[in-house]
Design an enzyme around this catalytic site. Sequence first.
Site, PDB file in Angstrom:
ATOM      1  N   HIS A 129      52.147  51.477  39.203  1.00 15.47           N
ATOM      2  CA  HIS A 129      50.882  51.103  38.555  1.00 15.47           C
ATOM      3  C   HIS A 129      51.089  50.607  37.123  1.00 15.47           C
ATOM      4  O   HIS A 129      50.445  49.659  36.688  1.00 15.47           O
ATOM      5  CB  HIS A 129      49.922  52.283  38.598  1.00 15.47           C
ATOM      6  CG  HIS A 129      48.652  51.996  37.871  1.00 15.47           C
ATOM      7  ND1 HIS A 129      47.804  50.969  38.250  1.00 15.47           N
ATOM      8  CD2 HIS A 129      48.107  52.556  36.767  1.00 15.47           C
ATOM      9  CE1 HIS A 129      46.789  50.934  37.412  1.00 15.47           C
ATOM     10  NE2 HIS A 129      46.946  51.878  36.508  1.00 15.47           N
ATOM     11  N   LYS A 191      36.293  45.165  33.103  1.00 15.65           N
ATOM     12  CA  LYS A 191      35.645  46.115  34.012  1.00 15.65           C
ATOM     13  C   LYS A 191      35.513  47.488  33.368  1.00 15.65           C
ATOM     14  O   LYS A 191      36.243  47.823  32.431  1.00 15.65           O
ATOM     15  CB  LYS A 191      36.438  46.214  35.329  1.00 15.65           C
ATOM     16  CG  LYS A 191      37.389  47.389  35.432  1.00 15.65           C
ATOM     17  CD  LYS A 191      38.006  47.553  36.809  1.00 15.65           C
ATOM     18  CE  LYS A 191      38.951  48.753  36.804  1.00 15.65           C
ATOM     19  NZ  LYS A 191      39.873  48.837  37.904  1.00 15.65           N
ATOM     20  N   ARG A 193      35.152  51.510  34.866  1.00 17.27           N
ATOM     21  CA  ARG A 193      35.071  52.362  36.058  1.00 17.27           C
ATOM     22  C   ARG A 193      34.033  53.448  35.806  1.00 17.27           C
ATOM     23  O   ARG A 193      34.082  54.139  34.798  1.00 17.27           O
ATOM     24  CB  ARG A 193      36.444  52.978  36.354  1.00 17.27           C
ATOM     25  CG  ARG A 193      36.476  53.801  37.619  1.00 17.27           C
ATOM     26  CD  ARG A 193      37.883  54.183  38.011  1.00 17.27           C
ATOM     27  NE  ARG A 193      38.628  53.109  38.638  1.00 17.27           N
ATOM     28  CZ  ARG A 193      38.402  52.653  39.867  1.00 17.27           C
ATOM     29  NH1 ARG A 193      37.443  53.182  40.601  1.00 17.27           N
ATOM     30  NH2 ARG A 193      39.132  51.680  40.368  1.00 17.27           N
ATOM     31  N   ASP A 217      46.262  42.103  41.715  1.00 17.55           N
ATOM     32  CA  ASP A 217      46.227  43.496  41.262  1.00 17.55           C
ATOM     33  C   ASP A 217      47.408  44.227  41.896  1.00 17.55           C
ATOM     34  O   ASP A 217      48.007  43.739  42.860  1.00 17.55           O
ATOM     35  CB  ASP A 217      44.903  44.153  41.682  1.00 17.55           C
ATOM     36  CG  ASP A 217      44.480  45.248  40.707  1.00 17.55           C
ATOM     37  OD1 ASP A 217      45.305  45.647  39.863  1.00 17.55           O
ATOM     38  OD2 ASP A 217      43.329  45.703  40.795  1.00 17.55           O
ATOM     39  N   THR A 222      39.559  51.487  47.082  1.00 14.72           N
ATOM     40  CA  THR A 222      38.221  51.361  47.703  1.00 14.72           C
ATOM     41  C   THR A 222      37.686  49.925  47.619  1.00 14.72           C
ATOM     42  O   THR A 222      36.577  49.653  48.080  1.00 14.72           O
ATOM     43  CB  THR A 222      37.206  52.259  46.978  1.00 14.72           C
ATOM     44  OG1 THR A 222      37.037  51.755  45.636  1.00 14.72           O
ATOM     45  CG2 THR A 222      37.662  53.703  46.931  1.00 14.72           C
TER      46      THR A 222
END
Length: 305
Positions: A129, A191, A193, A217, A222
């Site tokens: 990540h 963005k 979250r 990404d 989800t």
Amino acid sequence: MRVVLMTGSSHPALANAVAKVLSLELGRCAVDRFPDGEHHVEVAEELRGCDVYLFQPLGPPVDSHLMELLLMVDACRRRGAGRVTAVVPYLAYARHDRRETGREPLGARLVADIIRAAGVDRLVAVDLHSPAVEGCFNIPVEHLSAMPLLADHLSRTAVPGSVVVSPDLGAVKRAERYAAELQLPVAVVHKRRTSGSQVQARSITGDVKGCTPILVDDMISTAGTIEAAVNVLLEAGCKPEVTVVATHSLLVGPAIDRLGRLPLRRLITTDSVPMIGRLPFQVEVVSLAPLLGRTIELLRLGAQG
Ligand code: R5P
């Protein structure tokens, strides 16, 4: 050292594909469950002094796959393995690489510590990540990138007038690498979250009007991030013909419905975790098997040198 490849239950198809690349058979290892839910692992392979590679991407059910990996590592150690490498193309808990409120655990660090404590000498992972995750490990990490494979696939099929889009600030560097490789402009969605599965996208930096977006990404969980990004891109005048590129496609919870509702031209992804059978949109899967096979070959030569 004799090389032995073994797999847990999370993705035997990928382990078999890598074994094929290396012209090897998978070592004998049985994994199942006791009636109370505990894992039962039995390594039948002779391992004394061997160079062992354990395949176990940590896709859902994440904790179960992690526990199974730890038990396999312990079994290999107790059978006298000379070196144990965990091949974990998708590493779960990697998003827990920092404490935002100061009230959460540092999950990535904890998982790294547990993996090492079980007896792993080296980790092979793909598109972690963030680079910070590598720093959580006290053992060597072969951090591979699927970007060249995915960009190569894209370069043969990208339409003129495309723009590479990062769906959040965290993915900007990744998007810039794709854009440089494909010689395309970059845009960034901002963005926020709001929960584990809900995301708000508010604005875009970059010129996207009339362009065909390629959203890149590291992972789709989800698909809240992708859904929010696509909606804000469409509002900004992008063409309703979206390509999504992600190394790890977990596609949990509402992901398939969300992606199915979007004007998705295709999802380009790898086989780092098993893909769900039939999906209501086009999926192009680039296999990691050749990359992982080459890496094992190099590590094996290193062990001999
Ligand atoms: C976040 O920082 C990651 O790079 C992904 O954008 C995110 O984890 C994807 O999760 P979801 O698909 O649930 O929005």
